[in-house]
Design an enzyme around this catalytic site. Structure first.
Site, PDB file in Angstrom:
ATOM      1  N   ASP A 188      -6.442 -12.042   2.897  1.00 39.12           N
ATOM      2  CA  ASP A 188      -7.395 -12.995   2.337  1.00 39.12           C
ATOM      3  C   ASP A 188      -6.658 -13.911   1.349  1.00 39.12           C
ATOM      4  O   ASP A 188      -5.614 -13.536   0.806  1.00 39.12           O
ATOM      5  CB  ASP A 188      -8.503 -12.225   1.605  1.00 39.12           C
ATOM      6  CG  ASP A 188      -9.698 -13.097   1.267  1.00 39.12           C
ATOM      7  OD1 ASP A 188     -10.646 -13.122   2.071  1.00 39.12           O
ATOM      8  OD2 ASP A 188      -9.678 -13.751   0.208  1.00 39.12           O
ATOM      9  N   HIS A 218      -7.624 -14.548  -1.551  1.00 40.90           N
ATOM     10  CA  HIS A 218      -7.765 -13.914  -2.861  1.00 40.90           C
ATOM     11  C   HIS A 218      -7.248 -12.474  -2.822  1.00 40.90           C
ATOM     12  O   HIS A 218      -7.379 -11.784  -1.814  1.00 40.90           O
ATOM     13  CB  HIS A 218      -9.240 -13.902  -3.304  1.00 40.90           C
ATOM     14  CG  HIS A 218      -9.844 -15.265  -3.435  1.00 40.90           C
ATOM     15  ND1 HIS A 218     -10.720 -15.780  -2.508  1.00 40.90           N
ATOM     16  CD2 HIS A 218      -9.689 -16.217  -4.388  1.00 40.90           C
ATOM     17  CE1 HIS A 218     -11.086 -16.994  -2.877  1.00 40.90           C
ATOM     18  NE2 HIS A 218     -10.474 -17.290  -4.012  1.00 40.90           N
ATOM     19  N   TYR A 254     -14.412 -19.058   4.315  1.00 40.54           N
ATOM     20  CA  TYR A 254     -15.624 -19.819   4.003  1.00 40.54           C
ATOM     21  C   TYR A 254     -15.627 -21.212   4.623  1.00 40.54           C
ATOM     22  O   TYR A 254     -16.579 -21.950   4.458  1.00 40.54           O
ATOM     23  CB  TYR A 254     -15.800 -19.879   2.473  1.00 40.54           C
ATOM     24  CG  TYR A 254     -15.834 -18.480   1.900  1.00 40.54           C
ATOM     25  CD1 TYR A 254     -16.973 -17.685   2.040  1.00 40.54           C
ATOM     26  CD2 TYR A 254     -14.713 -17.918   1.308  1.00 40.54           C
ATOM     27  CE1 TYR A 254     -16.993 -16.378   1.583  1.00 40.54           C
ATOM     28  CE2 TYR A 254     -14.729 -16.609   0.844  1.00 40.54           C
ATOM     29  CZ  TYR A 254     -15.867 -15.847   0.981  1.00 40.54           C
ATOM     30  OH  TYR A 254     -15.884 -14.547   0.543  1.00 40.54           O
ATOM     31  N   HIS A 256     -13.108  -6.990  -3.083  1.00 36.59           N
ATOM     32  CA  HIS A 256     -13.069  -7.160  -4.547  1.00 36.59           C
ATOM     33  C   HIS A 256     -13.923  -6.113  -5.269  1.00 36.59           C
ATOM     34  O   HIS A 256     -13.787  -5.923  -6.479  1.00 36.59           O
ATOM     35  CB  HIS A 256     -13.572  -8.547  -4.948  1.00 36.59           C
ATOM     36  CG  HIS A 256     -12.776  -9.676  -4.370  1.00 36.59           C
ATOM     37  ND1 HIS A 256     -11.423  -9.790  -4.553  1.00 36.59           N
ATOM     38  CD2 HIS A 256     -13.159 -10.733  -3.598  1.00 36.59           C
ATOM     39  CE1 HIS A 256     -10.992 -10.880  -3.921  1.00 36.59           C
ATOM     40  NE2 HIS A 256     -12.027 -11.461  -3.330  1.00 36.59           N
ATOM     41  N   ASP A 265     -26.166 -22.152  -7.393  1.00 39.01           N
ATOM     42  CA  ASP A 265     -24.925 -21.620  -7.961  1.00 39.01           C
ATOM     43  C   ASP A 265     -23.774 -22.126  -7.104  1.00 39.01           C
ATOM     44  O   ASP A 265     -23.476 -21.562  -6.052  1.00 39.01           O
ATOM     45  CB  ASP A 265     -24.942 -20.088  -7.982  1.00 39.01           C
ATOM     46  CG  ASP A 265     -23.726 -19.504  -8.687  1.00 39.01           C
ATOM     47  OD1 ASP A 265     -22.711 -20.218  -8.817  1.00 39.01           O
ATOM     48  OD2 ASP A 265     -23.784 -18.337  -9.095  1.00 39.01           O
TER      49      ASP A 265
END
EC number: 3.5.1.48
Length: 649
Positions: free
Chosen positions: A172, A174, A285, A135, A20
């Site tokens: 972050d 996001h 990441y 999230h 993925d």
């Protein structure tokens, strides 16, 4: 007290079991790379190491539904195909047989950290966790997040420790929509998020990630979104957002930020809530950048000075537009923003330089991208200094027995050579007396230690009658012995020496001037605000934007005759200026200052949090008028000031 590091190696167990491309970046190496770097730098050894515990299902239930907790629990016995099928029901999620255990550890680490900080076992700390949480929603996993670690910790702090005001800062890339949803109607939690938005074209593609999502019901004004609409936001953009949006509210009630920027942002947060900061890892990441950012954060929590920021401190136009939009959306709910953003500012001849000409413009900077090569300018190149062997030193002519210092703050005994001291004192009649000469020798010795990289910060004393002359010598000594850019914040009756060169190497800010005056872009005078709210507005809205735009490599803070500052206010000023120049800050006090003032300044320069200023108050109309007048005159030259709606002049 110290700094906690909360971790458990079991949190590396969960991993992706199928192909993925979207989810493969959330991997165990995120934790191991960060922990390895902390160990290499000797930072883990300086922390109080706590092994994370699992959060109980009752604790998870503080923000999650029983049905959702049960669903995640059942993943422990599912096979690979069943896990993949369940993961496909959520957005950007993968489950593993160890997910429930790891996610409970991640949530439990946040709880342990909150308990340790709020019981006084430590001052602050970092929970190094995965999977992340911001999230995750009440009944849904989302964006690699299973349980909402920070939201659970905030709810726990309210329930167990009785807290009524909690600030959650989410930096972050996001938007942490999970935290927003959980607290959007709760006025006890102020949620601040800056995130890549690109007008809704960046994940999670939510309309409620924009600036006009400000909460609902009783929580109106307690959700603060700062959406970045272009990639490449840099250090200047993030610092400007803190100074002009987050901190004013906090005191009243693909991105290009470097790891060093995390240190500065953490240090700015440490002036709040008595320094009780709980940092919890969320995203990140790129392993190298993540490891460096974690190290910078921990170093700052430990009290180490933040390293200088790289690149010109010039916010890009898109960032300025985002900050202005967020301020406009929040203004109906916050008095500090209402007062500053609607003021009409009259013109005055004192805004011009002594020659009657407007001050020159600063060199321009990059627009929303990292500069490949910065323009040739003193303001574009921060001067790095080596890590000092002594963090803070105090040089007093007659140390007071009632002066209480932290154990690692040294009382300096040395003094500059007599001949050298007399040479520097010769132009000043007030330095001819023996007591003034002795104090000057101690100051020169301390200043040389700072310029040579042996001492990071310091405090020196001088007779009140010699304060102006001593400051003049300190400025000239600093500029002639290694400082390329020197910031002087002078409080009280301390005027800028008329013969000090106007070469852009010194920025002189006088607080307690008779009137607000921008005599040049490098010489600014403002009255000392009479209210605490006005003082905060002056520091956040004028002093720090100018200071960060100037990027000094030495800071002098002088509390001269009639400075009028109370100890907590002086401590806050010193603590916030400590983010500049790699923490190379020298405070100059009058000899008859109280030992309590010297002690409190020594503690904050050594990395402790400043004490509370007491009940919040708004700025007086006169203070607001002076601040807005100066901002209106200086905005064209100092881009760090251009974060407010355009003023009516």
């Amino acid at each position: 007290m110290g700094t906690a590091l909360v971790y458990h190696e079991d949190m590396t167990a969960t991993r992706l079991l199928w192909d993925d491309p979207e989810c493969e970046i959330e991997r165990p190496e995120r934790l191991t790379a960060a922990l390895d770097r902390l160990r290499q730098r000797g930072l883990e050894q300086r922390c109080l190491r706590l092994s994370a515990r699992e959060a109980s299902e009752e604790e998870l239930g503080l923000v999650h539904s029983p049905e959702y907790v049960s669903l995640v629990r059942e993943t422990q016995v599912l096979g690979k195909e069943e896990l993949q099928a369940l993961s496909g029901q959520f957005d950007a999620i993968y489950f593993h047989p160890s997910t429930f255990h790891c996610a409970r550890l991640a949530a439990g680490a946040g709880l342990q950290l909150v308990d340790a900080v709020l019981t006084g076992a430590v001052q602050n700390g970092l929970a190094l966790v995965r999977p992340p949480g911001h999230h995750s929603q009440r009944a849904a996993a989302n964006g690699f997040c299973v349980f909402n670690n920070v939201a659970i910790a905030a709810a726990h702090a309210k329930q167990k420790h009785g807290l009524h005001r909690i600030l959650v800062v989410d930096w972050d890339v996001h938007h942490g929509q999970g935290i927003q949803y959980l607290f959007e109607d709760d006025p006890s939690v102020l949620y601040f998020s800056w995130h890549r938005y690109e007008h809704g074209r960046f994940w999670p593609f939510l309309r409620e990630s924009d600036a006009d999502a400000v909460g609902r019901g009783q929580g109106l004004g307690f959700t603060v979104n700062l959406p970045w609409n272009q990639v490449g936001m840099g250090n200047a953009d993030y610092v400007a957002a803190f100074l002009h949006l987050l901190l004013p509210l906090a005191f009243e009630g693909q991105m290009q930020a470097t790891p060093e920027c995390f240190a500065h942002l953490t240090q700015l947060l440490q002036v709040l809530a008595g320094g009780r900061v709980c940092a919890v890892l969320e995203g990140g990441y790129h392993l190298e950048s993540l490891a460096e950012s974690v190290c910078m954060t921990v170093q700052t929590l430990l009290g180490d000075p933040a390293p200088p920021l790289s690149g010109p401190m010039v916010p890009c136009q898109s960032a300025l537009e985002s900050i202005r939009s967020a301020r406009a959306a929040q203004a109906p709910h916050w008095k500090s923003l209402q007062l500053q953003d609607v003021t009409t500012v009259p013109m005055s001849p004192s805004s011009h330089s002594p020659e009657g000409r407007p001050p020159p413009l600063l060199p321009g900077g990059p627009v929303c991208k990292a500069a490949a090569s910065a323009p040739s300018s003193l303001l574009d190149q921060p001067c790095l200094c080596p890590a000092p062997s002594v963090r803070t030193a105090v040089a007093l002519t007659a140390p007071d027995i009632t002066l209480v210092l932290p154990p690692d703050v040294i009382q300096q005994e040395g003094s500059a050579l007599r001949e050298e001291t007399e040479a520097w004192a010769r132009p000043h009649e007030s330095l001819a007396r023996e007591e003034a000469l002795t104090a000057l020798g101690k100051l020169l010795y301390l200043l040389d230690g700072m310029l040579d990289g042996q001492v990071n910060s310091g405090i020196a004393a001088t007779p009140a009658s010699a304060a102006a002359a001593t400051l003049d010598v300190a400025v000239r000594r600093g500029l002639s012995h290694g400082a390329q850019r020197l910031l002087c914040v002078a409080l009280g009756q301390l005027d800028r020496p008329p013969d000090l060169a106007h070469d852009g190497r010194s920025l002189w800010l006088n607080i307690r001037g008779k009137e607000a005056a921008a005599l040049s872009m490098f010489h600014v005078s403002t009255p000392l605000p009479v209210m605490t709210g006005g003082f905060l507005s002056c520091i956040l809205g004028l002093v720090l934007p100018l200071a960060y735009g100037f990027q000094p490599d030495l800071v002098l803070v002088a509390l001269g005759p009639g400075h009028g500052l109370q100890g907590p206010h002086a401590a806050l000023l010193a603590a916030m200026l400590r983010g500049l120049a790699g923490g190379r800050v020298l405070a100059l006090l009058e000899e008859d200052s109280t030992p309590q003032l010297a002690g409190i300044l020594a503690r904050v320069l050594n990395g402790e949090a400043p004490p509370s200023l007491g009940p919040s108050s708004v700025a007086s109309p006169e203070d607001v008028q002076a601040l807005m007048y100066l901002r209106g005159q200086l905005e064209p030259q100092w881009k760090m000031l251009q974060c407010h709606p355009h003023l009516v002049a």
